[in-house]
Design a protein around this motif. Structure first.
Motif, PDB file in Angstrom:
ATOM      1  N   PRO A 185       0.673  -1.216  -0.169  1.00  0.00           N
ATOM      2  CA  PRO A 185       0.055  -0.078  -0.128  1.00  0.00           C
ATOM      3  C   PRO A 185       0.866   1.102  -0.006  1.00  0.00           C
ATOM      4  O   PRO A 185       0.375   2.372  -0.628  1.00  0.00           O
ATOM      5  N   GLU A 186       1.865   1.179   0.710  1.00  0.00           N
ATOM      6  CA  GLU A 186       2.658   2.619   0.822  1.00  0.00           C
ATOM      7  C   GLU A 186       3.196   2.980  -0.548  1.00  0.00           C
ATOM      8  O   GLU A 186       3.541   3.942  -0.939  1.00  0.00           O
ATOM      9  N   MET A 187       3.846   1.764  -1.347  1.00  0.00           N
ATOM     10  CA  MET A 187       4.162   1.886  -2.760  1.00  0.00           C
ATOM     11  C   MET A 187       3.019   2.472  -3.598  1.00  0.00           C
ATOM     12  O   MET A 187       3.609   3.311  -4.308  1.00  0.00           O
ATOM     13  N   GLN A 188       2.121   1.898  -3.568  1.00  0.00           N
ATOM     14  CA  GLN A 188       0.758   2.345  -4.208  1.00  0.00           C
ATOM     15  C   GLN A 188       0.668   3.786  -4.166  1.00  0.00           C
ATOM     16  O   GLN A 188       0.506   4.705  -4.877  1.00  0.00           O
ATOM     17  N   LYS A 189       0.625   4.068  -2.769  1.00  0.00           N
ATOM     18  CA  LYS A 189       0.380   5.703  -2.444  1.00  0.00           C
ATOM     19  C   LYS A 189       1.408   6.702  -2.933  1.00  0.00           C
ATOM     20  O   LYS A 189       1.151   7.484  -3.662  1.00  0.00           O
ATOM     21  N   ARG A 190       2.471   5.959  -2.950  1.00  0.00           N
ATOM     22  CA  ARG A 190       3.809   6.900  -3.431  1.00  0.00           C
ATOM     23  C   ARG A 190       3.738   7.384  -4.881  1.00  0.00           C
ATOM     24  O   ARG A 190       3.714   8.211  -5.358  1.00  0.00           O
ATOM     25  N   LEU A 191       3.344   6.090  -5.578  1.00  0.00           N
ATOM     26  CA  LEU A 191       3.133   6.272  -6.910  1.00  0.00           C
ATOM     27  C   LEU A 191       2.015   7.138  -7.353  1.00  0.00           C
ATOM     28  O   LEU A 191       2.140   7.890  -8.307  1.00  0.00           O
ATOM     29  N   MET A 192       0.950   6.995  -6.730  1.00  0.00           N
ATOM     30  CA  MET A 192      -0.258   7.649  -7.099  1.00  0.00           C
ATOM     31  C   MET A 192       0.038   9.314  -6.816  1.00  0.00           C
ATOM     32  O   MET A 192      -0.260   9.966  -7.526  1.00  0.00           O
ATOM     33  N   GLU A 193       0.973   9.632  -5.811  1.00  0.00           N
ATOM     34  CA  GLU A 193       1.146  10.871  -5.750  1.00  0.00           C
ATOM     35  C   GLU A 193       2.079  11.323  -6.666  1.00  0.00           C
ATOM     36  O   GLU A 193       2.241  12.649  -7.355  1.00  0.00           O
ATOM     37  N   ASP A 194       3.144  10.597  -6.951  1.00  0.00           N
ATOM     38  CA  ASP A 194       3.928  11.047  -7.831  1.00  0.00           C
ATOM     39  C   ASP A 194       3.276  11.304  -9.406  1.00  0.00           C
ATOM     40  O   ASP A 194       3.688  12.214 -10.057  1.00  0.00           O
ATOM     41  N   LEU A 195       2.473  10.367  -9.691  1.00  0.00           N
ATOM     42  CA  LEU A 195       1.933  10.365 -10.937  1.00  0.00           C
ATOM     43  C   LEU A 195       0.627  11.413 -11.049  1.00  0.00           C
ATOM     44  O   LEU A 195       0.488  12.191 -12.028  1.00  0.00           O
ATOM     45  N   GLY A 196       0.008  11.687  -9.727  1.00  0.00           N
ATOM     46  CA  GLY A 196      -0.771  12.518  -9.787  1.00  0.00           C
ATOM     47  C   GLY A 196      -0.558  14.198  -9.948  1.00  0.00           C
ATOM     48  O   GLY A 196      -1.404  14.990 -10.421  1.00  0.00           O
ATOM     49  N   SER A 197       0.655  14.194  -9.885  1.00  0.00           N
ATOM     50  CA  SER A 197       1.264  15.745 -10.254  1.00  0.00           C
ATOM     51  C   SER A 197       1.805  15.861 -11.516  1.00  0.00           C
ATOM     52  O   SER A 197       2.568  16.643 -11.849  1.00  0.00           O
ATOM     53  N   LEU A 198       1.819  14.845 -12.290  1.00  0.00           N
ATOM     54  CA  LEU A 198       2.362  14.731 -13.865  1.00  0.00           C
ATOM     55  C   LEU A 198       1.761  15.677 -14.717  1.00  0.00           C
ATOM     56  O   LEU A 198       2.223  16.133 -15.535  1.00  0.00           O
ATOM     57  N   SER A 199       0.257  15.445 -14.831  1.00  0.00           N
ATOM     58  CA  SER A 199      -0.694  16.170 -15.941  1.00  0.00           C
ATOM     59  C   SER A 199      -0.044  16.212 -17.207  1.00  0.00           C
ATOM     60  O   SER A 199       0.402  17.067 -17.717  1.00  0.00           O
ATOM     61  N   PRO A 200       0.131  15.010 -17.775  1.00  0.00           N
ATOM     62  CA  PRO A 200       0.662  14.791 -19.096  1.00  0.00           C
ATOM     63  C   PRO A 200      -0.384  14.944 -20.207  1.00  0.00           C
ATOM     64  O   PRO A 200      -1.671  15.105 -19.979  1.00  0.00           O
ATOM     65  N   SER A 201      -0.201  15.380 -21.399  1.00  0.00           N
ATOM     66  CA  SER A 201      -1.049  15.638 -22.505  1.00  0.00           C
ATOM     67  C   SER A 201      -1.505  14.313 -23.078  1.00  0.00           C
ATOM     68  O   SER A 201      -2.287  14.006 -23.752  1.00  0.00           O
ATOM     69  N   PHE A 202      -0.519  13.245 -23.077  1.00  0.00           N
ATOM     70  CA  PHE A 202      -0.629  12.088 -23.817  1.00  0.00           C
ATOM     71  C   PHE A 202       0.011  10.977 -23.087  1.00  0.00           C
ATOM     72  O   PHE A 202       1.216  11.012 -22.442  1.00  0.00           O
ATOM     73  N   VAL A 203      -0.620   9.926 -23.216  1.00  0.00           N
ATOM     74  CA  VAL A 203      -0.074   8.551 -22.444  1.00  0.00           C
ATOM     75  C   VAL A 203       0.112   7.697 -23.866  1.00  0.00           C
ATOM     76  O   VAL A 203      -0.387   7.062 -24.367  1.00  0.00           O
ATOM     77  N   ALA A 204       1.565   7.384 -23.635  1.00  0.00           N
ATOM     78  CA  ALA A 204       2.024   6.492 -24.615  1.00  0.00           C
ATOM     79  C   ALA A 204       1.962   4.838 -23.984  1.00  0.00           C
ATOM     80  O   ALA A 204       3.159   4.708 -23.037  1.00  0.00           O
ATOM     81  N   SER A 205       1.182   4.072 -23.973  1.00  0.00           N
ATOM     82  CA  SER A 205       0.916   2.872 -23.127  1.00  0.00           C
ATOM     83  C   SER A 205       1.841   1.880 -23.668  1.00  0.00           C
ATOM     84  O   SER A 205       2.190   1.719 -24.812  1.00  0.00           O
ATOM     85  N   GLY A 206       2.316   0.984 -22.608  1.00  0.00           N
ATOM     86  CA  GLY A 206       3.126   0.079 -23.193  1.00  0.00           C
ATOM     87  C   GLY A 206       2.495  -1.184 -23.891  1.00  0.00           C
ATOM     88  O   GLY A 206       3.193  -1.920 -24.627  1.00  0.00           O
ATOM     89  N   HIS A 207       1.118  -1.225 -23.394  1.00  0.00           N
ATOM     90  CA  HIS A 207       0.341  -2.503 -23.901  1.00  0.00           C
ATOM     91  C   HIS A 207      -1.082  -2.073 -24.428  1.00  0.00           C
ATOM     92  O   HIS A 207      -1.599  -2.662 -25.317  1.00  0.00           O
ATOM     93  N   GLY A 208      -1.679  -1.110 -23.784  1.00  0.00           N
ATOM     94  CA  GLY A 208      -2.999  -0.577 -24.246  1.00  0.00           C
ATOM     95  C   GLY A 208      -3.342   0.393 -25.037  1.00  0.00           C
ATOM     96  O   GLY A 208      -2.305   0.855 -25.840  1.00  0.00           O
ATOM     97  N   ARG A 209      -4.468   0.757 -25.000  1.00  0.00           N
ATOM     98  CA  ARG A 209      -4.757   2.151 -25.943  1.00  0.00           C
ATOM     99  C   ARG A 209      -3.967   3.280 -25.359  1.00  0.00           C
ATOM    100  O   ARG A 209      -3.687   3.357 -24.005  1.00  0.00           O
ATOM    101  N   CYS A 210      -3.623   4.193 -26.297  1.00  0.00           N
ATOM    102  CA  CYS A 210      -2.841   5.510 -25.846  1.00  0.00           C
ATOM    103  C   CYS A 210      -4.016   6.156 -24.957  1.00  0.00           C
ATOM    104  O   CYS A 210      -5.370   6.023 -25.478  1.00  0.00           O
ATOM    105  N   ILE A 211      -3.732   7.344 -24.509  1.00  0.00           N
ATOM    106  CA  ILE A 211      -4.677   8.298 -23.965  1.00  0.00           C
ATOM    107  C   ILE A 211      -4.525   9.716 -24.377  1.00  0.00           C
ATOM    108  O   ILE A 211      -3.219  10.011 -23.975  1.00  0.00           O
ATOM    109  N   LYS A 212      -5.373  10.344 -24.793  1.00  0.00           N
ATOM    110  CA  LYS A 212      -5.157  11.718 -25.281  1.00  0.00           C
ATOM    111  C   LYS A 212      -5.703  12.410 -23.907  1.00  0.00           C
ATOM    112  O   LYS A 212      -7.046  12.192 -23.525  1.00  0.00           O
ATOM    113  N   VAL A 213      -5.221  13.109 -23.019  1.00  0.00           N
ATOM    114  CA  VAL A 213      -5.563  13.503 -21.724  1.00  0.00           C
ATOM    115  C   VAL A 213      -6.402  14.867 -21.974  1.00  0.00           C
ATOM    116  O   VAL A 213      -5.867  15.838 -22.780  1.00  0.00           O
ATOM    117  N   ILE A 214      -7.677  14.713 -21.496  1.00  0.00           N
ATOM    118  CA  ILE A 214      -8.605  15.978 -21.881  1.00  0.00           C
ATOM    119  C   ILE A 214      -8.989  16.655 -20.520  1.00  0.00           C
ATOM    120  O   ILE A 214      -8.795  16.215 -19.407  1.00  0.00           O
TER     121      ILE A 214
END
Ligand code: FE2
Ligand code: FE2
Length: 214
Positions: A185-214
């Motif tokens: 859980p602590e690792m989950q929380k840390r990653l969620m915090e790290d990624l929460g502040s990223l605000s990318p425009s586009f997600v280039a996924s390793g496996h699934g559909r890519c995401i255009k962030v709106i």
């Protein structure tokens, strides 16, 4: 091969019988960057397309999130064609690459580091428990274009997702990202915090559909 975002090309190999799409990306920058090599068979299949895109130019960097076949199994195949390319990876992956005798041309990065060139700047983010024995791997975000390379997060199976882009908010994308699969859980929380502040425009996924962030 598909140009999926400005300066970004996606290559896909579908693993039968589970129909898992394994993506690789070329960031077509002044110093070209390959993100993930795919497994050896995939690298062999996509190398001609990569060469076609690069022409006379050389591949400068190969970004590796963690030591696994789809992330770097094709490294020796790519290095045969581009022997001076630098593998950028965690300390754990570096040890594996050296130990397997795959390459000595390695730049080790840790969370908080950056990888800069004239027209790109990658932030390095911690990827908890991605490496063997629960060691830490790394994730990459290219800041000039706002592209987050999600590796095994935002993962989907069961169809060929080559060239597919969905729209989503960053908040929703994180909710269905698979971060909850990280066992501690602590690792989950840390990653969620790290990624929460990223605000990318586009997600280039390793496996699934890519995401255009709106
Ligand atoms: Fe993986
Ligand atoms: Fe993967």
């Amino acid at each position: 091969m598909t140009q999926i975002y400005p300066n970004l090309y996606q290559f896909t190999y579908v693993m039968e019988p589970i129909k898992l799409s394994m993506h690789q990306y070329l960031l077509d920058a002044e110093e070209p960057v390959l993100i993930q090599t795919g497994a050896a068979q995939q690298a062999q299949a996509t190398l001609p397309q990569l060469k076609q895109l690069l022409g006379d130019r050389l591949l400068k960097y190969i970004l590796i999130s963690h030591f696994e076949s789809d992330e770097c199994g094709g490294l020796s195949v790519v290095l045969k064609e581009y022997p001076n390319a630098v593998a950028v990876c965690s300390e754990t992956t570096a040890r594996q690459l050296l130990g397997f005798g795959i390459t000595q041309n390695i730049e080790v990065k840790k969370p908080g580091d950056t990888l800069k060139s004239s027209d790109f700047e990658f932030d390095i983010i911690a990827y908890p428990s991605a490496e063997m024995h629960m060691w830490e791997g790394i994730l990459f975000k290219e800041k000039c274009r706002g592209i987050f390379f999600s590796s095994d997060f935002m993962f989907s199976v069961g169809e060929n997702t080559h060239g597919q882009v969905m729209e989503n908010s960053w908040e929703e994308a994180l909710k269905i990202s698979g971060i909850d699969r990280i066992p501690i859980p602590e690792m989950q929380k840390r990653l969620m915090e790290d990624l929460g502040s990223l605000s990318p425009s586009f997600v280039a996924s390793g496996h699934g559909r890519c995401i255009k962030v709106i």
